[in-house]
Design an enzyme around this catalytic site. Sequence first.
Site, short mmCIF file in Angstrom:
data_model
loop_
_atom_site.label_atom_id
_atom_site.label_comp_id
_atom_site.label_asym_id
_atom_site.label_seq_id
_atom_site.Cartn_x
_atom_site.Cartn_y
_atom_site.Cartn_z
N GLN A 212 3.45 9.93 0.64
CA GLN A 212 4.73 9.19 0.86
C GLN A 212 5.35 9.41 -0.32
OE1 GLN A 212 2.68 5.31 1.78
NE2 GLN A 212 4.43 5.19 3.19
N HIS B 244 -1.96 7.52 7.04
CA HIS B 244 -0.75 8.49 6.15
C HIS B 244 -1.89 9.69 5.81
CE1 HIS B 244 3.04 6.39 6.15
NE2 HIS B 244 2.48 5.25 5.58
N HIS C 291 -3.64 1.69 7.87
CA HIS C 291 -2.56 2.08 7.56
C HIS C 291 -2.43 3.56 6.63
CE1 HIS C 291 2.00 1.50 7.77
NE2 HIS C 291 1.81 2.33 6.87
N GLU C 292 -2.87 3.02 5.62
CA GLU C 292 -2.97 4.03 4.59
C GLU C 292 -3.66 5.57 4.73
OE1 GLU C 292 -0.36 3.66 2.56
OE2 GLU C 292 -0.27 1.95 2.93
N CYS D 226 6.42 0.01 7.60
CA CYS D 226 5.99 1.01 6.78
C CYS D 226 7.23 1.31 5.98
CB CYS D 226 5.58 2.33 7.49
SG CYS D 226 5.24 4.00 6.64
N LEU D 227 6.91 1.66 4.37
CA LEU D 227 7.93 2.07 3.58
C LEU D 227 8.80 3.39 4.21
CD1 LEU D 227 6.36 1.12 0.34
CD2 LEU D 227 8.10 -0.33 1.40
N GLY E 145 0.97 -1.34 -0.25
CA GLY E 145 -0.03 -0.09 0.08
C GLY E 145 0.98 1.32 0.04
ZN LIG Z 1 3.15 3.58 5.54
#
Ligand SMILES: [Zn+2]
Length: 176
Positions: A56, A144, A140-141, A98-99, A51
Amino acid sequence: MKDKEMAVLEILKYPHPTLKKRSKEVERIDGGIKRLIHDMTETMYQANGIGLAACQIGVPQRVIVLDVSPIDTQQSFFAMINPEIISQEGEIDHEEGCLSVPECFEKVKRKEKIRVKGISPEGKEMEVAGEGILAFALQHEIDHLNGVLILDKLSHLKREIYRNKLKKEKRKEEKP
Ligand SMILES: [Zn+2]
């Protein structure tokens, strides 16, 4: 759109300030938004993510892309504009990463089941109901989009430990 027009973009990392901002609602789905979704998709797959939120890659707009099929094969790719949680149920601790927060894998509190409504890239209203990894990834997204990272959901102590680890790594990099 031709492949060569798509781009893999850099994923912002904590503590980049854009990750802390609340992203703005998309008011009009135009070529720019479609291009953004293509770039987000490419970037997510390139990073082996499941995701990604637009902030991001430095675009503070309420757009997410998800593909949790590597974990839940029943699921497939979708993009959602202005997603909004309309119902939620149950609570569970889920370990996630998380990226934008490298090398941090921690248990965070998530709802077990959620229902989300939003707009598709074609401009149609859409609803997604999910449990398990789909529900966790959606939460999670959407976090963000509200400027919330998994770090914000950890205890003060765990957050400090992570910050100190980052500082140490930075110092190592700065040495010749
Ligand atoms: Zn993340």
